[in-house]
Design an enzyme around this catalytic site. Structure first.
Site, PDB file in Angstrom:
ATOM      1  N   ASP A 157     -21.728   0.541  34.547  1.00  0.00           N
ATOM      2  CA  ASP A 157     -21.062   1.806  34.262  1.00  0.00           C
ATOM      3  C   ASP A 157     -19.982   1.611  33.203  1.00  0.00           C
ATOM      4  OD1 ASP A 157     -20.269   4.587  34.746  1.00  0.00           O
ATOM      5  OD2 ASP A 157     -18.526   3.741  35.742  1.00  0.00           O
TER       6      ASP A 157
ATOM      7  N   GLU B 235     -27.762   1.812  35.494  1.00  0.00           N
ATOM      8  CA  GLU B 235     -26.460   1.200  35.242  1.00  0.00           C
ATOM      9  C   GLU B 235     -26.448  -0.266  35.655  1.00  0.00           C
ATOM     10  OE1 GLU B 235     -23.315   4.917  35.557  1.00  0.00           O
ATOM     11  OE2 GLU B 235     -23.734   3.724  37.349  1.00  0.00           O
TER      12      GLU B 235
END
Length: 319
Positions: free
Chosen positions: A66, A134
């Site tokens: 992320d 992610e």
């Protein structure tokens, strides 16, 4: 270059050749340390424990990915739109890294098929794909570094799967757009809850209806309040744009409410046809849905900009 040649020579002799090939097709390079990617594809529903007894799943890699994604996409957006202000850059980055976009990318790239999970949460409200995307970026970063992640996003994602120019100028928040319009034209708005329940898998479901000036408008269903409200707002905006009589009905109800609130007032607003035309011109077709945080306080932007300026900006985006 030499390492790439060696990796390709070794590939036919690797025990998990199919996984190596699948990952190569996704990220564009052959993995060095396959364990990173295995962890990235391991959902917590089937998490294992290491020798110290701690659970092993993709949540830590998801956290890392992320952060890396934010940096990479921010880097790309900054270079792509020179001269644009911070707000525009932030919004564009958010549209690319939002969960719905990452879920779609995970499906398009085949990441979702590789995820190891209990199989219980594979419904449309599940963020398994986006989370794994992610985590995979986090694994790629640990295995090959930042440059490899940048090339992955530029080549595999922004090159083929996302039109960044189109996305940057596209309105994606139906709820915010509807709130902006109703506040500008002083139309009463309510998001009315219709039902709360669970689907066959036990996931919570929500149903909301938009009510304008007491008139029932669009309905939306979703796996969260925000998702169902966004869908309801989307349907409402589409109806107003396509159904002139529906828009007239809303403004007629507004006119009646004002008359009741101020009996005998001479300030009754004659706006039925004019406001209907303004509304229809201000609603863009084919907008894409975006989920906003439930705690978000939707800030009303300055909407005194002329429509010609917006049209000109959008035209440039599609050149």
């Amino acid at each position: 270059m030499l390492n790439k040649i060696i990796d390709r020579i070794k590939l036919p002799f690797r025990k998990e050749k199919e996984l190596y090939l699948s990952l190569y097709q996704i990220i564009g390079v052959l993995p060095h340390n396959l364990s990173y990617y295995k962890t990235a594809l391991l959902h917590k529903s089937v998490a294992r424990r290491n020798e110290k007894g701690k659970p092993v799943n993709n949540e830590r890699l998801e956290f890392l990915g992320d952060a890396i994604l934010d940096a990479i996409v921010g880097d790309i957006v900054y270079a792509r739109f020179p001269g644009k202000r911070e707000g525009f850059l932030t919004n564009t980055r958010s549209k690319i890294v939002q969960r719905e976009t990452l879920n779609r990318l995970a499906n398009d790239l085949g990441i979702t098929k590789l995820i190891l999970s209990s199989g219980h949460s594979q419904s449309h409200n599940s963020y398994l794909g986006g989370n794994a995307f992610e985590a995979l970026v986090g694994a790629l970063y640990l295995d090959h570094g930042y440059t490899a992640c940048m090339k992955f996003m530029q080549r595999q994602i922004l090159g083929d799967l996302i039109n960044i120019d189109k996305l940057a100028y596209k309105e994606v928040n139906f709820k915010s757009k509807l709130i902006e319009w109703t506040q500008k034209h002083k139309v009463c708005l309510e998001f009315k809850p219709l039902s709360f329940g669970k689907d066959k898998e036990g996931s919570p479901t929500f149903s909301f209806q938009v009510v304008l000036e007491g008139i029932a408008c669009g309905e939306g269903n979703g796996y969260s309040k925000k998702e169902s409200q966004q869908e309801a707002a989307k349907v409402t905006l589409q109806r107003i744009r396509k159904e002139a009589k529906f828009a007239d009905k809303i403004f007629a109800a507004k006119k009646q409410r004002i008359a009741l609130e101020e009996p005998g007032s001479s300030n009754t607003i004659e706006t039925t046809e004019e406001e209907a035309l303004i509304l229809q011109s201000s609603v863009e077709p084919n907008d894409t849905l975006s989920v906003v945080d439930e705690q978000e306080q939707v800030s009303v932007t300055e909407i005194d900009e002329k429509e010609s300026i917006i049209a000109e900006a959008e035209a440039k985006a599609f050149e």
